[in-house]
Design a protein around this motif. Structure first.
Motif, PDB file in Angstrom:
ATOM      1  N   LEU A  84       0.833  -1.203   0.000  1.00  0.00           N
ATOM      2  CA  LEU A  84       0.000   0.000   0.000  1.00  0.00           C
ATOM      3  C   LEU A  84       0.867   1.252   0.000  1.00  0.00           C
ATOM      4  O   LEU A  84       0.589   2.221  -0.721  1.00  0.00           O
ATOM      5  CB  LEU A  84      -0.917   0.002   1.234  1.00  0.00           C
ATOM      6  N   CYS A 113       2.213   1.914  -3.391  1.00  0.00           N
ATOM      7  CA  CYS A 113       1.180   2.487  -4.263  1.00  0.00           C
ATOM      8  C   CYS A 113       1.027   3.984  -4.010  1.00  0.00           C
ATOM      9  O   CYS A 113       0.938   4.780  -4.948  1.00  0.00           O
ATOM     10  CB  CYS A 113      -0.153   1.788  -4.029  1.00  0.00           C
ATOM     11  N   ALA A 116      -4.451   2.163  -3.668  1.00  0.00           N
ATOM     12  CA  ALA A 116      -4.073   2.051  -2.260  1.00  0.00           C
ATOM     13  C   ALA A 116      -5.301   2.035  -1.361  1.00  0.00           C
ATOM     14  O   ALA A 116      -5.393   1.234  -0.424  1.00  0.00           O
ATOM     15  CB  ALA A 116      -3.145   3.198  -1.872  1.00  0.00           C
TER      16      ALA A 116
END
Length: 210
Positions: free
Chosen positions: A100, A103, A112
């Motif tokens: 995440l 991203c 994300a």
């Protein structure tokens, strides 16, 4: 010109927020990697990604290094407790949180956010389903120590079969007038509970754990 722009700071803040959402769930369940750990993982992976793009480095190599680093953290989260291995879900959560952060670091905010929702869904919504599965099919490792007699351990294997439990024999060891055996036993929770009750009331059993 400043090395960091306002958008970079926003990315770090977004990463911290998403890491906090996931970390709160782990913290609430008293896991080894909780709020602060998940936030730091998200911030760190975002920071590495942002810096790599500014330095013009190989993004793929930076990503692989982040994954390698998370692997070391995950190894510290996973540990063996008695006959169980704990921390695998938390380690996987840390791995997803790092992704995440990456991203966010390259500006894929929608991915994300969607991934964060999916991670939280897995951690919260699937727990009842997992509990139902565990009640109907549970794997436990039993170790029984009892007085040595001919066919002593085979008697317990017959008991497992009578209760409808699938047992796979493990290590067996005799010391003096006692013998111990281990089995990986699979079956419904209620049958495990019945087996535990029978073993507790068995005078021949000196000790057992599962």
């Amino acid at each position: 010109m400043s090395f960091f722009f306002t958008e970079d700071i926003i990315r770090l803040l977004i990463a911290a927020g998403l890491g906090a959402l996931i970390g709160l769930e782990r913290e609430y369940h008293s896991k080894s990697a909780g709020l602060r750990t998940m936030m730091l993982i998200a911030i760190g992976s975002t920071l590495f990604t942002v810096i790599s793009t500014k330095l013009g480095g190989d993004a793929g190599r930076i990503a692989s290094n982040i994954v390698t680093g998370i692997g070391f953290i995950g190894g510290g989260i996973i540990f063996r407790e008695s006959n169980r291995v704990s921390g695998i879900t938390t380690a996987a959560t840390a791995w997803a949180t790092a992704a995440l952060g990456m991203c966010v670091g390259i500006g894929y905010y929608e991915i994300a956010l969607a991934s964060s929702i999916l991670v939280l869904f897995v951690l919260y919504a699937l727990v009842p389903i997992q509990d139902i599965i565990n009640r109907h099919n549970q794997l436990r490792t039993y170790r029984i120590v009892c007085k040595y007699q001919q066919k002593t351990l085979k008697n317990y294997e017959s008991l497992f079969k009578e209760l409808g439990l699938d047992a796979k024999r493990g290590v067996q060891n005799r010391v003096g007038n006692t013998i111990s055996g281990t089995w990986a036993i699979q079956g419904p929770e209620r049958k495990h509970d019945k087996l535990t009750k029978l073993l507790l009331n068995d005078e021949e059993v000196l000790e057992f754990d599962f």
